[in-house]
Design a protein around this motif. Sequence first.
Motif, PDB file in Angstrom:
ATOM      1  N   ASN A 132       0.816  -1.231   0.000  1.00 18.18           N
ATOM      2  CA  ASN A 132       0.000   0.000   0.000  1.00 18.18           C
ATOM      3  C   ASN A 132       0.847   1.277   0.000  1.00 18.18           C
ATOM      4  O   ASN A 132       0.342   2.353   0.298  1.00 18.18           O
ATOM      5  CB  ASN A 132      -0.989   0.000   1.175  1.00 18.18           C
ATOM      6  CG  ASN A 132      -0.287  -0.043   2.542  1.00 18.18           C
ATOM      7  OD1 ASN A 132       0.748   0.577   2.750  1.00 18.18           O
ATOM      8  ND2 ASN A 132      -0.878  -0.777   3.472  1.00 18.18           N
ATOM      9  N   MET A 250      -8.751   0.351   0.411  1.00 17.27           N
ATOM     10  CA  MET A 250      -7.700  -0.023  -0.540  1.00 17.27           C
ATOM     11  C   MET A 250      -8.096  -1.268  -1.319  1.00 17.27           C
ATOM     12  O   MET A 250      -8.468  -2.279  -0.728  1.00 17.27           O
ATOM     13  CB  MET A 250      -6.386  -0.249   0.210  1.00 17.27           C
ATOM     14  CG  MET A 250      -5.867   1.010   0.881  1.00 17.27           C
ATOM     15  SD  MET A 250      -4.453   0.734   1.950  1.00 17.27           S
ATOM     16  CE  MET A 250      -5.267   0.112   3.414  1.00 17.27           C
ATOM     17  N   VAL A 281      -9.236   3.725  -3.036  1.00 19.25           N
ATOM     18  CA  VAL A 281      -7.979   3.926  -3.767  1.00 19.25           C
ATOM     19  C   VAL A 281      -7.575   2.616  -4.435  1.00 19.25           C
ATOM     20  O   VAL A 281      -7.485   1.584  -3.779  1.00 19.25           O
ATOM     21  CB  VAL A 281      -6.847   4.403  -2.826  1.00 19.25           C
ATOM     22  CG1 VAL A 281      -5.551   4.581  -3.607  1.00 19.25           C
ATOM     23  CG2 VAL A 281      -7.231   5.707  -2.136  1.00 19.25           C
ATOM     24  N   TYR A 283      -4.955   0.130  -6.205  1.00 22.89           N
ATOM     25  CA  TYR A 283      -3.526  -0.168  -6.200  1.00 22.89           C
ATOM     26  C   TYR A 283      -3.257  -1.209  -7.283  1.00 22.89           C
ATOM     27  O   TYR A 283      -3.870  -2.274  -7.298  1.00 22.89           O
ATOM     28  CB  TYR A 283      -3.081  -0.709  -4.840  1.00 22.89           C
ATOM     29  CG  TYR A 283      -2.986   0.353  -3.770  1.00 22.89           C
ATOM     30  CD1 TYR A 283      -1.774   0.947  -3.443  1.00 22.89           C
ATOM     31  CD2 TYR A 283      -4.124   0.780  -3.096  1.00 22.89           C
ATOM     32  CE1 TYR A 283      -1.691   1.931  -2.463  1.00 22.89           C
ATOM     33  CE2 TYR A 283      -4.054   1.757  -2.110  1.00 22.89           C
ATOM     34  CZ  TYR A 283      -2.829   2.334  -1.805  1.00 22.89           C
ATOM     35  OH  TYR A 283      -2.749   3.306  -0.837  1.00 22.89           O
ATOM     36  N   GLU A 289       1.622   6.080  -8.472  1.00 24.42           N
ATOM     37  CA  GLU A 289       1.731   6.286  -7.031  1.00 24.42           C
ATOM     38  C   GLU A 289       1.308   7.700  -6.650  1.00 24.42           C
ATOM     39  O   GLU A 289       0.780   7.937  -5.561  1.00 24.42           O
ATOM     40  CB  GLU A 289       3.169   6.007  -6.583  1.00 24.42           C
ATOM     41  CG  GLU A 289       3.347   6.002  -5.081  1.00 24.42           C
ATOM     42  CD  GLU A 289       4.758   5.604  -4.678  1.00 24.42           C
ATOM     43  OE1 GLU A 289       5.153   5.945  -3.535  1.00 24.42           O
ATOM     44  OE2 GLU A 289       5.461   4.965  -5.465  1.00 24.42           O
ATOM     45  N   GLN A 292      -2.408   7.799  -6.120  1.00 25.97           N
ATOM     46  CA  GLN A 292      -2.766   7.227  -4.824  1.00 25.97           C
ATOM     47  C   GLN A 292      -2.501   8.239  -3.710  1.00 25.97           C
ATOM     48  O   GLN A 292      -3.326   8.432  -2.810  1.00 25.97           O
ATOM     49  CB  GLN A 292      -1.959   5.949  -4.587  1.00 25.97           C
ATOM     50  CG  GLN A 292      -2.282   4.833  -5.576  1.00 25.97           C
ATOM     51  CD  GLN A 292      -1.203   3.781  -5.633  1.00 25.97           C
ATOM     52  OE1 GLN A 292      -0.220   3.840  -4.889  1.00 25.97           O
ATOM     53  NE2 GLN A 292      -1.364   2.808  -6.526  1.00 25.97           N
TER      54      GLN A 292
END
Length: 310
Positions: A132, A250, A281, A283, A289, A292
């Motif tokens: 994460n 996540m 979010v 991933y 990145e 995020q």
Amino acid sequence: YVGFLRKALKEAGLDHVPVISFNIAGLEENPGFTLTAPMLKRIVRGTIYGDLLARLFYRTRPYEQEKGASLKLLDHLAQYCLEHLNNGSRRIFSRMVHDMTDAFAAVPCFERAKPRVGMVGEILLKYHPGANNHAADIIEAEGGEAVPTDIANFLLYSLYDKVFAARYLSGKRMEGIKNRFFIWWIERMRNEVRAALARHPVFGEMPHISELAGMAKDIVGLGHQTGEGWLLTAEMVSFIREGVPNILCMQPFACLPNHCTGKGVIKELKRRYPLSNVAPVDYDPGASEVNQLNRIKLMMAVAHKNMRKN
């Protein structure tokens, strides 16, 4: 994940190293490996120790008066757990749980007055900092407090699913009975943690798995049992009711179960709890990145704004 682990070991020239899959669904057999009762007890107690340490650490670190005191205490207590994990005494287990809670409660702290952010989502993403991108550190750097969930909840959720399936779906009756016993046994151990937390309310409460199921069933059916399933919804509701309205959800990109019981229930959560601030979010190796990070920063900006209003 087991397939990925084996692939990584093979590419590293370590394909002779066996990968044992511990899963309740019985997806893999592990020839030569037997899960004994003493081993299972150590696994469960180790999980409970880890959950408690994470809860205490993240509740303390953002407010510590001496920088690094929480991490130093965490390392000391983790070693303390390892040294006593082989001892099967319930008295020792109870003493350790209370000692760890008392030790963190004694850390000198400033007033706990930062936006609290619950971390939920896919099981690897929400627990592994490498997966994460160190979300907990980002939350703290943005002036918030990261609040983790208990890994034991996922184990109990998996057991509870079999009980539900035996009662309402095509599950086997004896499997439901067996899993009810395991739930009782694990929750009985977690009662020691609940007793310790009751003496220090600042560290929050630990709902029983049946309470979590009750929080979710009016929003999603308990037949949602793929991936994190209904547990994801339940943990978000639990956070909001506990005074943690900000939630970082996540999810791996295109993870369908997570999109249904995570991102898919945000509108209903907002209707029931207008002050909730949930940020989904994605991933993925192909995801930026920076995107995020910006999503988390936007959530934190809203969290600070709501806190100033209240």
